[in-house]
Design a protein around this motif. Structure first.
Motif, mmCIF file in Angstrom:
data_model
loop_
_atom_site.group_PDB
_atom_site.id
_atom_site.type_symbol
_atom_site.label_atom_id
_atom_site.label_comp_id
_atom_site.label_asym_id
_atom_site.label_seq_id
_atom_site.Cartn_x
_atom_site.Cartn_y
_atom_site.Cartn_z
ATOM 1 N N TRP A 254 32.654 41.195 61.630
ATOM 2 C CA TRP A 254 33.683 41.967 60.947
ATOM 3 C C TRP A 254 34.422 41.060 59.970
ATOM 4 N N LEU A 255 34.580 41.516 58.743
ATOM 5 C CA LEU A 255 35.375 40.804 57.745
ATOM 6 C C LEU A 255 36.579 41.650 57.370
ATOM 7 N N SER A 256 37.694 40.966 57.166
ATOM 8 C CA SER A 256 38.921 41.653 56.764
ATOM 9 C C SER A 256 39.571 40.844 55.661
ATOM 10 N N GLY A 257 40.269 41.511 54.788
ATOM 11 C CA GLY A 257 40.894 40.778 53.692
ATOM 12 C C GLY A 257 41.871 41.618 52.907
ATOM 13 N N GLU A 258 42.264 41.052 51.807
ATOM 14 C CA GLU A 258 43.259 41.690 50.950
ATOM 15 C C GLU A 258 43.054 41.191 49.530
ATOM 16 N N ALA A 259 43.277 42.048 48.563
ATOM 17 C CA ALA A 259 43.107 41.682 47.161
ATOM 18 C C ALA A 259 44.139 42.413 46.315
ATOM 19 N N VAL A 260 44.389 41.863 45.151
ATOM 20 C CA VAL A 260 45.277 42.506 44.195
ATOM 21 C C VAL A 260 44.692 42.302 42.808
ATOM 22 N N ALA A 261 44.686 43.352 42.015
ATOM 23 C CA ALA A 261 44.169 43.296 40.650
ATOM 24 C C ALA A 261 45.346 43.271 39.679
ATOM 25 N N GLN A 262 45.251 42.408 38.676
ATOM 26 C CA GLN A 262 46.315 42.293 37.676
ATOM 27 C C GLN A 262 45.722 42.423 36.284
ATOM 28 N N ALA A 263 46.290 43.311 35.493
ATOM 29 C CA ALA A 263 45.839 43.495 34.122
ATOM 30 C C ALA A 263 46.275 42.321 33.257
ATOM 31 N N LEU A 264 45.381 41.842 32.395
ATOM 32 C CA LEU A 264 45.675 40.743 31.482
ATOM 33 C C LEU A 264 45.860 41.283 30.063
#
Length: 467
Positions: A254-264
């Motif tokens: 099992w993999l777990s994570g978090e991400a955030v995308a930011q516009a450039l």
């Protein structure tokens, strides 16, 4: 009173410089050689000085005065060594002695100087010694360059390298992906744990995004491919994910994570994320009866150690995996908060700064010792404090006791972030009202989720007493 040296004479003797006119003088025979040399000296784009063999300043041009932050009259007659940072003085004096004794014809030295206002400036000295017919030192000539910007860049690169090396010791993989407005996504960075998570060869250079799908459990593949696209529709909002992969040797994980995308500004998107193996935690949760099954996460992301591609795959047939359309939308952005981090270890600060890039709406303020943390807590009024228990000038508990003496700071929520795992330290943290106790090396997901939960719960619940 000291007198500005003129190039035509030097203490009644003819200046060595005046006997070596350049081609420029031959092109302008009407200009006296000394006057032309003075003009070249004064208007040079780099700092220039004429000094005695002992280092006393006899002449200095305008550029050097600007670099050192002094008026010309304040420098004439001053020994140049008095401008040197104490930490670099020994090396400079060694070079000067070698120059005076004739062991060196010239030297080049990078060192710090102190400006009149106390500011430190990095300079590069090029110093040579002129000698008379008997070989005696009679005049030193120095050229001065400001290299502060280069030194700042070099330091930033060193800090980055140290940070990247330290990321290999945290439990999980940190990554950054660039999604151009046009063209293929590019993996700008992934820590070496990524290769371990997915059991891929870190030396391989042919990996792309589709390699990830070969590891994803078939029942989760449809959800993974759909949620990657969905995450880009909620930029600047942290999104969490969890899915299964099948390792060639370890089997189901099992993999777990978090991400955030930011516009450039150029229309591309930067994607910051963190992924960790949570198989053991997941198995433990399955063995413990649950009143209510946790809601499925919101998005998924994958990292590899080399190239990354986002190739669209044809939708697989319906499976038992969750339908992304049925998943809850990411939570609305919370109000900006300020977190004050009291930490004297530069590497730990760099790690937390990288973690906070996944919370662009949060502001991280750093204090490198207890005294400055106390002062900044009064001035900044943070919503929360992360406190290392072993600061340079006091313990984290001393800091908390000082905070509680002031009505303006006593109610600031605080979380311990420390390498101290002793039970008595945890008990002391409970007595001092810490809301949570996180240990190092920093687990990025644990840190972010801790702060998320505390904010969602109004920062009210302290650590439970020890059983």
């Amino acid at each position: 009173m000291s007198q500005v040296l003129r190039f035509g004479t030097m203490s009644g003797k003819s200046s060595p410089l005046a006997h070596d006119p350049s081609e420029a003088f031959r092109a302008h025979p009407e200009a006296p050689a000394a006057a032309l040399w003075e003009a070249v000296f004064e208007h040079s784009a780099c700092g220039q000085l004429l000094l005695t063999p002992e280092g006393d300043i006899q002449a200095i041009n305008h550029k050097a005065c600007l670099l050192l932050g002094y008026a010309r009259d304040a420098l004439i007659g001053t020994r140049c060594h008095t401008l040197t940072h104490p930490g670099d003085l020994s090396s400079e004096l060694d070079h000067w002695r070698s120059l005076q004794d004739g062991h060196l014809p010239s030297f080049r030295l990078e060192q710090r100087c102190l400006k009149q206002n106390g500011q430190i400036i990095w300079v590069e000295w090029h110093v040579s010694m002129l000698r008379d017919a008997q070989g005696q030192a009679c005049q030193a000539v120095a050229v001065l360059h400001d290299i502060s910007t280069r030194k700042h860049i070099e330091r930033s690169l060193r800090e980055r390298d140290v940070l990247l090396r330290s990321l290999d010791h945290i439990p999980g993989a940190i990554y950054k992906v660039l999604l151009p407005a046009q063209g293929e996504p590019q993996l700008l960075y992934a820590s070496t744990r990524a290769a371990q998570l997915y059991e891929v060869d870190p030396a391989c250079t042919t990996l792309n995004w589709t390699t990830h799908y070969k590891r994803v459990h078939p029942d989760d593949l449809h959800t993974v491919t759909r949620l990657v696209e969905a995450s880009l529709q909620h930029q600047s909002q942290p999104v969490q994910y969890e899915y299964r992969i099948i390792h060639p040797t370890q089997g189901l994980r099992w993999l777990s994570g978090e991400a955030v995308a930011q516009a450039l500004p150029d229309g591309s998107t930067a994607w910051y994320g963190y992924t960790a193996d949570v198989t053991e935690q997941r198995q433990g949760a399955l063995r413990t009866p649950q009143l209510e099954a946790p809601a499925p996460p919101a998005v998924t992301t994958m990292v590899t150690h080399t190239d990354i591609r986002l190739d669209r795959l044809p939708p697989p047939p319906p499976s038992s995996g969750a339908d992304p359309a049925a998943l809850p939308a990411p939570a609305a952005a919370v109000r900006p908060i300020r977190v004050l981090y009291a930490e004297d270890n530069e590497i730990n600060v760099l790690l937390v700064e990288q973690a906070f890039k996944m919370r662009p709406q949060w502001e991280l303020v750093v204090a490198t010792d207890g005294s400055s943390a106390l002062e900044q807590a009064k001035q900044q009024r943070p919503d929360m404090m992360l406190v290392d228990l072993n600061l340079g000038d006091m313990s984290g508990f001393d800091l908390v006791e000082a905070l509680e003496q002031d009505p303006d700071t006593r109610d600031i929520a605080r979380v311990a972030l420390t390498a101290d795992t002793l039970p008595e330290s945890l008990q002391a943290a409970q007595r001092h009202g810490f809301l949570d106790y996180l240990t190092k090396p920093v687990d990025v997901l644990a840190l972010l989720r801790c702060l998320d939960e505390l904010l969602a719960n109004g920062l009210q619940q302290p650590l439970s007493p020890a059983n």
